[in-house]
Design a protein around this motif. Sequence first.
Motif, PDB file in Angstrom:
ATOM      1  N   UNK A  54       0.808  -1.217   0.000  1.00 14.78           N
ATOM      2  CA  UNK A  54       0.000   0.000   0.000  1.00 14.78           C
ATOM      3  C   UNK A  54       0.837   1.261   0.000  1.00 14.78           C
ATOM      4  N   UNK A  55       2.132   1.129  -0.183  1.00 10.22           N
ATOM      5  CA  UNK A  55       2.999   2.297  -0.174  1.00 10.22           C
ATOM      6  C   UNK A  55       2.789   3.137  -1.429  1.00 10.22           C
ATOM      7  N   UNK A  56       2.618   4.429  -1.228  1.00 12.89           N
ATOM      8  CA  UNK A  56       2.520   5.382  -2.323  1.00 12.89           C
ATOM      9  C   UNK A  56       3.163   6.660  -1.830  1.00 12.89           C
ATOM     10  N   UNK A  57       4.305   6.998  -2.386  1.00  9.37           N
ATOM     11  CA  UNK A  57       5.019   8.185  -1.954  1.00  9.37           C
ATOM     12  C   UNK A  57       5.385   9.029  -3.152  1.00  9.37           C
ATOM     13  N   UNK A  68       1.315   7.819   1.546  1.00  8.45           N
ATOM     14  CA  UNK A  68       0.064   7.164   1.917  1.00  8.45           C
ATOM     15  C   UNK A  68       0.193   6.490   3.277  1.00  8.45           C
ATOM     16  N   UNK A  69       1.383   5.990   3.565  1.00 12.46           N
ATOM     17  CA  UNK A  69       1.605   5.314   4.843  1.00 12.46           C
ATOM     18  C   UNK A  69       1.429   6.295   6.008  1.00 12.46           C
ATOM     19  N   UNK A  70       1.865   7.537   5.819  1.00 14.38           N
ATOM     20  CA  UNK A  70       1.731   8.535   6.882  1.00 14.38           C
ATOM     21  C   UNK A  70       0.328   9.135   6.935  1.00 14.38           C
ATOM     22  N   UNK A  71      -0.233   9.443   5.748  1.00 17.11           N
ATOM     23  CA  UNK A  71      -1.529  10.125   5.692  1.00 17.11           C
ATOM     24  C   UNK A  71      -2.702   9.150   5.849  1.00 17.11           C
ATOM     25  N   UNK A  75      -4.263  10.562  -2.215  1.00 19.81           N
ATOM     26  CA  UNK A  75      -4.816  11.878  -2.524  1.00 19.81           C
ATOM     27  C   UNK A  75      -5.568  11.840  -3.853  1.00 19.81           C
ATOM     28  N   UNK A  76      -6.485  12.767  -4.025  1.00 23.24           N
ATOM     29  CA  UNK A  76      -7.116  12.912  -5.333  1.00 23.24           C
ATOM     30  C   UNK A  76      -6.076  13.537  -6.261  1.00 23.24           C
TER      31      UNK A  76
END
Length: 106
Positions: A54-57, A68-71, A75-76
Amino acid sequence: MGALLVLMTGTKAFELFGVPVPNWYSTLQENKIMTMVGVFFMGNMVETSMLSSGAFEVTVNGEQVWSKMEMGYLPSLEHLISVIDEKLGVETAGFTPDIENLGGEF
């Protein structure tokens, strides 16, 4: 990818770096098809495991602007563009998609 490159170039890759050809390499050469299939499936397995995390940076100029891991969510597109524009110091009027010219019916 590197394993396929070494397999395709033959012993020249080892000669280029001045390294003696290892014994395992001759086994790979004898079974090229199986080696390529194995590398392909291993690559897909690694890719799948990375995507399932699920990582998206997103980074801009080496600085992380979204994780994404932090938030906890993706995002749109509009939000992501505004975050990047803000980081770059770009003034924009906002993102408005041109739905009429996308080719689909809405």
